[in-house]
Structures are given as structure tokens and as C-alpha cells.
Design an enzyme around this catalytic site. Structure first.
Site, PDB file in Angstrom:
ATOM      1  CG  HIS A  59      -1.900  -0.873   1.306  1.00 47.02           C
ATOM      2  ND1 HIS A  59      -2.225  -1.655   2.648  1.00 47.02           N
ATOM      3  CD2 HIS A  59      -3.094  -1.048   0.396  1.00 47.02           C
ATOM      4  CE1 HIS A  59      -3.381  -2.388   2.209  1.00 47.02           C
ATOM      5  NE2 HIS A  59      -3.803  -2.065   0.850  1.00 47.02           N
ATOM      6  CB  CYS A  68      -3.199  -1.756   8.850  1.00 43.80           C
ATOM      7  SG  CYS A  68      -1.676  -1.705   7.885  1.00 43.80           S
TER       8      CYS A  68
HETATM    9  C1  CIR Z   1      -3.953  -7.811   3.289  1.00 44.67           C
HETATM   10  O1  CIR Z   1      -3.178  -8.319   2.436  1.00 44.67           O
HETATM   11  O2  CIR Z   1      -4.892  -7.218   2.891  1.00 44.67           O
HETATM   12  C2  CIR Z   1      -3.729  -7.844   4.601  1.00 44.67           C
HETATM   13  N1  CIR Z   1      -3.069  -9.052   4.759  1.00 44.67           N
HETATM   14  C3  CIR Z   1      -2.948  -6.732   5.211  1.00 44.67           C
HETATM   15  C4  CIR Z   1      -3.573  -5.395   4.853  1.00 44.67           C
HETATM   16  C5  CIR Z   1      -2.494  -4.449   5.782  1.00 44.67           C
HETATM   17  N2  CIR Z   1      -3.485  -3.039   5.587  1.00 44.67           N
HETATM   18  C6  CIR Z   1      -2.946  -1.987   5.530  1.00 44.67           C
HETATM   19  O3  CIR Z   1      -1.560  -1.785   5.120  1.00 44.67           O
HETATM   20  N3  CIR Z   1      -3.881  -0.788   5.671  1.00 44.67           N
END
Ligand code: CIR
Length: 255
Positions: free
Chosen positions: A160, A247
Site C-alpha cells: 500500500h 492499518c
Molecule cells: C492484506 O493483504 O490485505 C492484509 N493481509 C494486510 C493489510 C494491511 N493493511 C494496511 O496496510 N492498511
């Protein structure tokens, strides 16, 4: 007063989505302990924390940031890029409805909150594997009337945009220059991460303090040298799920 929405770690966290990391076992109990420490850090900075219960059908649902962008004037409900994560928005709609007028990203556009970096009235949207130009256009239409400027930002090498760059003070961004292009973020100062700590660019800014993982001591020295106040948390267990500190919360003004 600020509110932070968080969600307990799913017992299914080991089935999380992974894009750039090899799967390795995640210790659920340890992840829960670290998440509690994170919630305590938010409370220690004066936030009211509202925690949703864990959901064993939604492995990644602890990462609430990806489901919404809460602004002072309204909130945007995302359409997460990974299909397994799309149902996560339902409980977030319920919890945000009393606080904000909601706008919804419509199919087929997709965006994860982790790709949305707001700096004042500028909103940068990472064009990652999870987020697209269709979402940028919808966000422009929804948010321009409130005075926001929404721009797409190239992001490479990481999941991201906010894996690559986050705000750490009023005028300063913490950046991994390998993953994001500083020229897109005009008018800001930069602190570069230590090059040996690729994942060090993610911090949660609350007022004049940041919540920051203990995993990046060399970058932390750079932040301290710049006078940034830090509350440390251990966050290495959820890092195995490609999650960082931003997150795990959705933060917005109470009124
Ligand atoms: C994903 O791949 O969507 C989750 N395992 C990790 C999401 C992390 N979220 C973020 O950086 N905002």
C-alpha cells in the site's frame, strides 16, 4: 476528542491475504497481546477506542483502516481490492453511520484505505494492486465539494501507499524512497527510513506524537533526531500478515 475504531484479531489470521511476503506462521495469542498494547497506546494518547469483536470468517478484519476513510465532513466506505476483504465493510458502515454522512466506492472501482494518505486537504491514493484510477475519480467527485484535492500516486514494491510513506508531523513525511516518489508530495519535508529497514515508513500520527513499532530502531533514531515524539508498540506479529500500525485503526474527530 478523537475516536479510534479497532477490531480484535481474527482467529483465522493465518489465512490472511499476502502479496509481497512469504507466508509464515502467525502466533494468534501473541498477535492479540500486541494488538491490546496498540489499543492501550491509542488510549494513552487520549483517544476513545471502540473495538469491534473478532470475526473468524474475515481473516484480515483487524486491519480496519482498509475499509474506510473518515474525514471531518464525511466518511468514504471503500471497496477493498481483495475479494476476501470486501465483506469487512459491513460492520464499519454500521459503526460509522451515527457519526458521518457516508459515501460508498461503487463497483468495479477498488481501493484499500491503506492506499489513502491524507495530508491536510490533499488526499493521495496509491495505485497499487488493490486500488485503481476508478476509485480516484469517484473520490474526486465525492470529496471535491468539501475542498479536498485527490490525486493518484504510483507505488511500487510494497502493498500500500502507506507502507511507503506516512505523515509524522505537521510538515514532515516519513518515506521509503524505493517505494514512493517524493516529488508527488509537494510542500512537505521528508525523513527517509534507514535503508536496512524497508517497512519502517508506517507510523500513526496523533497530534504531535506518533505510534511507532519497536522493530525499526535505526529509523526511530532519525525520527527522534528530528524531535518527533514516539510511543512505541510491538507490532512484529501482525507484520507477518503484511499489516503495519496505521492499518489497525480508523481515527476521526468525535463531533
Ligand atoms: C492484506 O493483504 O490485505 C492484509 N493481509 C494486510 C493489510 C494491511 N493493511 C494496511 O496496510 N492498511
Amino acid at each position: 476528542m478523537f475516536i479510534a475504531i479497532t477490531r480484535e484479531v481474527s482467529p483465522a489470521i493465518n489465512q490472511c491475504e499476502l502479496t509481497n511476503l512469504e507466508r509464515e506462521p502467525i502466533n494468534y495469542e501473541r498477535a492479540c497481546r500486541q494488538h491490546k498494547q496498540y489499543v492501550s497506546a491509542l488510549r494513552s494518547l487520549g483517544l476513545e477506542v471502540k473495538t469491534l469483536p473478532a470475526d473468524s470468517n474475515l481473516p484480515d478484519s483487524v486491519f480496519v483502516e482498509d475499509t474506510a476513510l473518515a474525514l471531518d465532513e464525511c466518511a468514504l466506505i471503500t471497496r477493498p481490492g481483495a475479494d476476501s476483504r470486501k465483506p469487512e465493510v459491513d460492520s464499519i458502515v454500521k459503526i460509522l453511520t451515527p457519526y458521518r454522512k457516508l459515501f460508498h466506492i461503487q463497483a468495479p472501482a477498488r481501493v484499500d484505505g491503506g492506499d489513502i494518505l491524507r495530508v491536510g486537504k490533499k488526499i493521495y491514493v496509491g495505485l497499487s494492486t488493490r486500488s485503481d484510477n476508478g476509485a480516484v475519480e469517484q473520490m474526486q467527485n465525492y470529496l471535491r465539494p468539501f475542498g479536498y484535492e485527490v490525486k493518484g500516486a504510483a507505488v511500487t514494491g510494497c502493498l500500500h501507499l502507506k507502507s511507503a510513506i506516512t505523515q509524522v508531523s505537521k510538515d514532515t513525511l516519513l518515506i521509503n524512497p524505493e517505494w514512493a516518489d517524493r516529488n508527488l508530495f509537494s510542500g512537505m519535508k521528508f525523513i527517509e527510513i534507514d535503508p536496512t529497514e524497508s517497512y519502517a515508513a508506517n507510523a500513526v500520527m496523533i497530534g504531535e506524537t506518533i505510534i511507532y513499532p519497536t522493530s525499526f530502531p535505526k529509523t526511530q533514531k532519525r525520527l527522534e533526531a528530528a524531535g518527533i515524539k514516539i510511543v512505541n508498540v510491538d507490532a512484529d506479529e501482525l507484520a507477518k500478515a503484511e499489516g503495519a500500525v496505521t492499518c489497525c485503526s480508523l481515527i476521526f474527530k468525535a463531533s
